[in-house]
Design an enzyme around this catalytic site. Structure first.
Site, PDB file in Angstrom:
ATOM      1  N   LEU A 247      56.498 -39.249 -32.468  1.00  0.00           N
ATOM      2  CA  LEU A 247      56.577 -38.557 -31.182  1.00  0.00           C
ATOM      3  C   LEU A 247      57.537 -37.389 -31.272  1.00  0.00           C
ATOM      4  CD1 LEU A 247      56.703 -41.674 -28.832  1.00  0.00           C
ATOM      5  CD2 LEU A 247      54.726 -40.268 -29.419  1.00  0.00           C
ATOM      6  N   CYS A 248      57.407 -36.472 -30.327  1.00  0.00           N
ATOM      7  CA  CYS A 248      58.249 -35.280 -30.233  1.00  0.00           C
ATOM      8  C   CYS A 248      59.726 -35.681 -30.274  1.00  0.00           C
ATOM      9  CB  CYS A 248      57.936 -34.576 -28.919  1.00  0.00           C
ATOM     10  SG  CYS A 248      58.843 -33.051 -28.678  1.00  0.00           S
ATOM     11  N   PRO A 249      60.515 -34.990 -31.047  1.00  0.00           N
ATOM     12  CA  PRO A 249      60.264 -33.765 -31.794  1.00  0.00           C
ATOM     13  C   PRO A 249      59.959 -33.986 -33.270  1.00  0.00           C
ATOM     14  CG  PRO A 249      62.615 -34.115 -31.722  1.00  0.00           C
ATOM     15  CD  PRO A 249      61.954 -35.281 -30.971  1.00  0.00           C
TER      16      PRO A 249
ATOM     17  N   ASP B 160      50.491 -37.078 -31.484  1.00  0.00           N
ATOM     18  CA  ASP B 160      51.246 -36.705 -30.280  1.00  0.00           C
ATOM     19  C   ASP B 160      50.614 -35.460 -29.658  1.00  0.00           C
ATOM     20  OD1 ASP B 160      53.070 -36.066 -28.317  1.00  0.00           O
ATOM     21  OD2 ASP B 160      54.764 -35.782 -29.676  1.00  0.00           O
TER      22      ASP B 160
END
Length: 83
Positions: A12-14, A39
């Site tokens: 997931l981000c980042p 994502d």
């Protein structure tokens, strides 16, 4: 030059952008990097990161996978001379 690949599925981000940045630092200018991700935020984050850092985003694909796995996003990036 060979096409390098980076699999960021499940991150997931980042993290997909961080892993992309880390991989590109080890590639020669003109190299191609194909990044795969799950994502949906990468649809915005990867193109924005490429613009900021001067890399060329060649392709963006959204691929339907099995229902339980969701969507897969694939980006092809040409590494610029400045990193």
């Amino acid at each position: 030059m060979a096409l390098e690949t980076l699999d960021t599925r499940g991150l997931l981000c980042p993290l997909p952008v961080i892993r992309t940045q880390d991989r590109i630092q080890n590639l020669e200018p003109g190299s191609l990097l194909e990044v795969t991700a799950t994502d949906a935020g990468t649809l915005h984050d990867i193109p924005a990161w490429c613009r900021v850092h001067g890399h060329e985003l060649l392709t963006t694909e959204q691929i339907e996978e099995e229902a339980e796995r969701g969507k897969l996003y694939r980006f092809t990036i040409r590494v610029s001379a400045r990193c």
